[in-house]
Design a protein around this motif. Structure first.
Motif, mmCIF file in Angstrom:
data_model
loop_
_atom_site.group_PDB
_atom_site.id
_atom_site.type_symbol
_atom_site.label_atom_id
_atom_site.label_comp_id
_atom_site.label_asym_id
_atom_site.label_seq_id
_atom_site.Cartn_x
_atom_site.Cartn_y
_atom_site.Cartn_z
ATOM 1 N N ASN A 1 0.821 -1.201 0.000
ATOM 2 C CA ASN A 1 0.000 0.000 0.000
ATOM 3 C C ASN A 1 0.863 1.262 0.000
ATOM 4 O O ASN A 1 0.584 2.227 -0.723
ATOM 5 C CB ASN A 1 -0.920 -0.017 1.220
ATOM 6 N N ALA A 2 1.929 1.242 0.803
ATOM 7 C CA ALA A 2 2.816 2.410 0.883
ATOM 8 C C ALA A 2 3.489 2.689 -0.456
ATOM 9 O O ALA A 2 3.716 3.847 -0.819
ATOM 10 C CB ALA A 2 3.875 2.191 1.963
ATOM 11 N N ILE A 3 3.806 1.642 -1.215
ATOM 12 C CA ILE A 3 4.425 1.822 -2.533
ATOM 13 C C ILE A 3 3.416 2.365 -3.540
ATOM 14 O O ILE A 3 3.732 3.226 -4.362
ATOM 15 C CB ILE A 3 5.013 0.489 -3.032
ATOM 16 N N ALA A 4 2.168 1.891 -3.446
ATOM 17 C CA ALA A 4 1.170 2.237 -4.461
ATOM 18 C C ALA A 4 0.595 3.638 -4.278
ATOM 19 O O ALA A 4 0.249 4.285 -5.271
ATOM 20 C CB ALA A 4 0.035 1.211 -4.437
ATOM 21 N N VAL A 5 0.468 4.111 -3.042
ATOM 22 C CA VAL A 5 -0.198 5.398 -2.799
ATOM 23 C C VAL A 5 0.438 6.557 -3.566
ATOM 24 O O VAL A 5 -0.275 7.318 -4.235
ATOM 25 C CB VAL A 5 -0.255 5.711 -1.282
ATOM 26 N N PRO A 6 1.765 6.751 -3.529
ATOM 27 C CA PRO A 6 2.325 7.902 -4.257
ATOM 28 C C PRO A 6 2.287 7.778 -5.776
ATOM 29 O O PRO A 6 2.589 8.744 -6.477
ATOM 30 C CB PRO A 6 3.778 7.971 -3.749
ATOM 31 N N LEU A 7 1.925 6.607 -6.284
ATOM 32 C CA LEU A 7 1.813 6.434 -7.739
ATOM 33 C C LEU A 7 0.486 6.965 -8.277
ATOM 34 O O LEU A 7 0.270 7.004 -9.495
ATOM 35 C CB LEU A 7 1.920 4.945 -8.105
ATOM 36 N N THR A 8 -0.411 7.385 -7.364
ATOM 37 C CA THR A 8 -1.768 7.764 -7.771
ATOM 38 C C THR A 8 -1.778 8.851 -8.838
ATOM 39 O O THR A 8 -2.535 8.777 -9.808
ATOM 40 C CB THR A 8 -2.571 8.232 -6.546
ATOM 41 N N GLY A 9 -0.947 9.884 -8.652
ATOM 42 C CA GLY A 9 -0.939 10.992 -9.607
ATOM 43 C C GLY A 9 -0.591 10.548 -11.014
ATOM 44 O O GLY A 9 -1.258 10.922 -11.994
ATOM 45 N N TRP A 10 0.453 9.726 -11.135
ATOM 46 C CA TRP A 10 0.886 9.242 -12.449
ATOM 47 C C TRP A 10 -0.173 8.336 -13.067
ATOM 48 O O TRP A 10 -0.506 8.470 -14.254
ATOM 49 C CB TRP A 10 2.207 8.493 -12.300
ATOM 50 N N LEU A 11 -0.732 7.425 -12.270
ATOM 51 C CA LEU A 11 -1.755 6.496 -12.778
ATOM 52 C C LEU A 11 -3.012 7.238 -13.207
ATOM 53 O O LEU A 11 -3.667 6.854 -14.184
ATOM 54 C CB LEU A 11 -2.099 5.463 -11.697
ATOM 55 N N THR A 12 -3.357 8.317 -12.488
ATOM 56 C CA THR A 12 -4.545 9.099 -12.831
ATOM 57 C C THR A 12 -4.403 9.740 -14.206
ATOM 58 O O THR A 12 -5.337 9.738 -15.012
ATOM 59 C CB THR A 12 -4.787 10.193 -11.770
ATOM 60 N N GLN A 13 -3.217 10.299 -14.476
ATOM 61 C CA GLN A 13 -2.995 10.911 -15.785
ATOM 62 C C GLN A 13 -3.061 9.870 -16.907
ATOM 63 O O GLN A 13 -3.478 10.166 -18.021
ATOM 64 C CB GLN A 13 -1.633 11.598 -15.812
ATOM 65 N N ARG A 14 -2.664 8.658 -16.584
ATOM 66 C CA ARG A 14 -2.627 7.586 -17.600
ATOM 67 C C ARG A 14 -4.014 6.995 -17.865
ATOM 68 O O ARG A 14 -4.367 6.696 -19.011
ATOM 69 C CB ARG A 14 -1.668 6.491 -17.120
ATOM 70 N N PHE A 15 -4.826 6.821 -16.794
ATOM 71 C CA PHE A 15 -6.089 6.081 -16.943
ATOM 72 C C PHE A 15 -7.342 6.891 -16.617
ATOM 73 O O PHE A 15 -8.443 6.450 -16.942
ATOM 74 C CB PHE A 15 -6.059 4.828 -16.063
ATOM 75 N N GLY A 16 -7.212 8.041 -15.936
ATOM 76 C CA GLY A 16 -8.387 8.825 -15.561
ATOM 77 C C GLY A 16 -8.838 8.502 -14.149
ATOM 78 O O GLY A 16 -8.744 7.348 -13.701
ATOM 79 N N GLN A 17 -9.344 9.524 -13.455
ATOM 80 C CA GLN A 17 -9.707 9.365 -12.045
ATOM 81 C C GLN A 17 -10.782 8.310 -11.820
ATOM 82 O O GLN A 17 -10.639 7.434 -10.964
ATOM 83 C CB GLN A 17 -10.201 10.701 -11.483
ATOM 84 N N VAL A 18 -11.872 8.375 -12.579
ATOM 85 C CA VAL A 18 -13.019 7.496 -12.333
ATOM 86 C C VAL A 18 -12.678 6.053 -12.695
ATOM 87 O O VAL A 18 -12.953 5.117 -11.917
ATOM 88 C CB VAL A 18 -14.255 7.986 -13.113
ATOM 89 N N ARG A 19 -12.094 5.838 -13.874
ATOM 90 C CA ARG A 19 -11.740 4.467 -14.275
ATOM 91 C C ARG A 19 -10.756 3.849 -13.288
ATOM 92 O O ARG A 19 -10.893 2.675 -12.904
ATOM 93 C CB ARG A 19 -11.121 4.468 -15.680
ATOM 94 N N LEU A 20 -9.748 4.623 -12.880
ATOM 95 C CA LEU A 20 -8.745 4.096 -11.954
ATOM 96 C C LEU A 20 -9.372 3.777 -10.607
ATOM 97 O O LEU A 20 -9.081 2.732 -10.017
ATOM 98 C CB LEU A 20 -7.609 5.113 -11.779
ATOM 99 N N PHE A 21 -10.254 4.648 -10.128
ATOM 100 C CA PHE A 21 -10.880 4.417 -8.821
ATOM 101 C C PHE A 21 -11.738 3.152 -8.837
ATOM 102 O O PHE A 21 -11.623 2.292 -7.947
ATOM 103 C CB PHE A 21 -11.741 5.628 -8.427
ATOM 104 N N ILE A 22 -12.594 3.023 -9.851
ATOM 105 C CA ILE A 22 -13.496 1.856 -9.899
ATOM 106 C C ILE A 22 -12.702 0.571 -10.115
ATOM 107 O O ILE A 22 -12.991 -0.471 -9.501
ATOM 108 C CB ILE A 22 -14.553 2.053 -11.001
ATOM 109 N N THR A 23 -11.678 0.618 -10.962
ATOM 110 C CA THR A 23 -10.814 -0.559 -11.151
ATOM 111 C C THR A 23 -10.133 -0.940 -9.845
ATOM 112 O O THR A 23 -10.053 -2.130 -9.498
ATOM 113 C CB THR A 23 -9.747 -0.267 -12.225
ATOM 114 N N SER A 24 -9.676 0.053 -9.116
ATOM 115 C CA SER A 24 -9.024 -0.182 -7.826
ATOM 116 C C SER A 24 -9.979 -0.851 -6.840
ATOM 117 O O SER A 24 -9.617 -1.812 -6.162
ATOM 118 C CB SER A 24 -8.514 1.150 -7.260
ATOM 119 N N VAL A 25 -11.223 -0.367 -6.798
ATOM 120 C CA VAL A 25 -12.217 -0.934 -5.878
ATOM 121 C C VAL A 25 -12.532 -2.381 -6.254
ATOM 122 O O VAL A 25 -12.586 -3.270 -5.391
ATOM 123 C CB VAL A 25 -13.504 -0.085 -5.869
ATOM 124 N N LEU A 26 -12.738 -2.635 -7.541
ATOM 125 C CA LEU A 26 -13.093 -3.998 -7.981
ATOM 126 C C LEU A 26 -11.940 -4.977 -7.743
ATOM 127 O O LEU A 26 -12.161 -6.127 -7.319
ATOM 128 C CB LEU A 26 -13.491 -3.982 -9.454
#
Length: 514
Positions: A65-90
């Motif tokens: 979790n500690a490794i993944a949290v700071p990657l959020t900004g980069w992943l958001t630009q790549r995949f979009g906030q909503v898609r990334l959030f729902i994929t993360s939840v599923l």
């Protein structure tokens, strides 16, 4: 980068359902960081491993979790906030199901790593999506709704985990995520599917990612295993420390010169982000150390069961829940630095109250500071989050939220390790000093021993009883010292928070600084 499309705030039923869905996902995520803590004995026994091996169920999640949290900004630009959030939840739901079905410890740890990794973007993105749902004037209320879930979940986690392990079975601490996660993902998609942020194809910063995994992983494992291996007297801990230090320095150098860094370190050039993140991290480390020592002291020295210790800590949520909406309404009209200052005074007061505990403290005496602590929590997270996000363009909020949460989580790990180590070391020292007084020539010691023998105890039983009393006294003296120090450190944060510039809004839209 082009400015993201502007989405109008939500209203009515959509706003209510969106808030509930995002808060539910956040609650599920935070709950999972603590729900397994009290279930380790049950998990270890069922899988046929030692309790020390069982703690990797917690560590593996924390590291990933500690490794993944700071990657959020980069992943958001790549995949979009909503898609990334729902994929993360599923994916979190899937990993939870796999954790419950794990046939052995190795598989459970592997699935916990997966669970921790996919959970990384959930908290920062829930914060960003919630802020986008409310008008800027009500950003304080949005943060209040979000923070209520992050404050209550760690309290409920140990109680719920203990009850499920005792009355059902340990896999249910993971199965419970499935229905709530599916509901949160479905509701979020229905409401936010047309509000996704724009994406762009970014190259993968492979070297930055490898260095991030190296230094964060080594640091988290060092913090988790340090106490067990006697810290830097262990070659393993020294090696982990060196790996963490060298890879961290290389990571900084690389990310500051990389065109497309995996972590946006330029955020640290913003005065309010630095001040807010630093203040929140220090405060959280002290806070987290305190909430860890209290249940340990209650269970090891005061004879509390795990359930009773959890229930004693539970009242912290009362004032936190009642005051958070009030603070959210007041935040746009008041100086966030002043609200945070109130928090530091309350948290210092709580520490000083705890510093007066004795071995004869009754349950109400222990519970009273927990009740007051709720007011400190309600006035801590909201204003400091508002300060560190203030003035940022909405497109940068996921990166800022991810990086600040990473700093807070890492500071909490430091706080936990330092607090438990200091408490145990000082307990040992006080025990040795107190034992020196128990001699045949000390009147009080002689009287206590004779009284125990007069009650029918053998000489050996009398000495064992005296040793338990001394250990209890040593434990409370060590705890008192920790809380005196915490109280004074909380007061020093009063000066730090006022280094931030006053801000009237959390995110001021397209006109904000980039």
């Amino acid at each position: 980068m082009n400015a993201p499309a502007s989405h109008p705030p939500l209203s009515g039923t959509k706003l209510l359902l969106g808030t509930v869905a995002l808060s539910l996902a956040t609650f599920m995520n935070v709950l999972d960081t603590t729900i397994a803590n009290v279930s380790i004995p049950a998990i270890s026994g069922d899988l046929g491993v030692s309790s020390s091996q069982g703690t990797w169920v917690i560590t593996s999640f924390a590291v990933a979790n500690a490794i993944a949290v700071p990657l959020t900004g980069w992943l958001t630009q790549r995949f979009g906030q909503v898609r990334l959030f729902i994929t993360s939840v599923l994916l979190f739901v899937l990993a939870s199901l796999l954790c419950g079905l794990a046939p052995n410890l190795e598989m459970l740890i592997a699935f916990r790593v997966l669970q921790g990794a996919v959970a990384g973007p959930m908290i920062p993105l829930s914060q960003a999506l919630l802020l986008s749902s409310y008008p800027p004037a009500k950003s304080g209320m949005a943060l209040a709704m979000w923070s209520m879930t992050t404050m209550v979940a760690p309290v409920i986690g140990p109680i719920l985990g203990g009850w499920l392990s005792d009355n059902v079975s340990w896999p249910w601490i993971f199965y419970i995520n499935v229905p709530f996660g599916l509901l949160a993902a479905w509701a979020t998609w229905r409401i936010y599917q047309d509000r996704d942020s724009p994406t762009r194809q970014l190259p993968i910063d492979k070297i930055g990612l490898v260095l991030l995994v190296l230094w964060v992983g080594a640091l988290q494992i060092m913090l988790d295993k340090g106490k067990e291996l006697d810290w830097f007297n262990s070659g393993e801990i020294v090696a982990l420390g060196l790996v963490a230090l060298v890879s961290f320095v290389l990571f900084l150098v690389w990310e500051l010169t990389e065109a497309h860094p995996v972590v946006d370190l330029s955020l640290f050039t913003r005065r309010n982000f630095v001040t807010g993140t630093l203040t929140l991290s220090v405060a959280y480390s002290l806070f987290f150390g305190g909430i860890l020592i209290i249940p340990l002291w209650l269970q090891t020295q005061m004879g509390y069961t795990a359930t009773l210790a959890g229930l004693t800590a539970a009242p912290v949520g009362i004032l936190a829940l009642l005051l958070s909406p009030v603070i959210g309404k007041l935040l746009p009209r008041l100086d966030a630095r002043a609200i945070a200052s109130v928090s530091f005074v309350v948290l210092a007061t709580v520490s000083f109250m705890r510093a007066g505990f004795t071995t004869g403290a009754d349950n109400f005496t222990v519970m009273l500071p927990q009740i007051v602590l709720g007011a400190g929590m309600a006035t801590l997270f909201l204003p400091l989050t508002a300060i560190l996000l203030s003035g940022l363009h909405p497109s940068r909020i996921p990166a800022a939220s991810g990086l600040s949460n990473f700093c807070r989580i890492t500071a909490g790990a430091f706080g936990a390790s330092i607090a438990t180590t200091v408490w145990e070391d000082r307990t040992t020292l006080h025990h040795a000093q107190l034992v020196e007084q128990i001699t045949p020539f000390h009147p009080a010691a002689t009287q206590a021993r004779d009284g125990l023998m007069g009650a029918g105890l053998s000489p050996e039983q009398s000495l064992a009883t005296l040793d338990r009393l001394v250990t209890g006294q040593a434990g409370v003296l060590a705890a008192n010292e920790y809380f005196w120090l915490s109280g004074f450190l909380f007061l020093t944060l009063l000066a730090l928070v006022w280094l931030a510039r006053p801000q009237a809004r959390v995110a001021v839209g397209p006109g904000a600084d980039h």
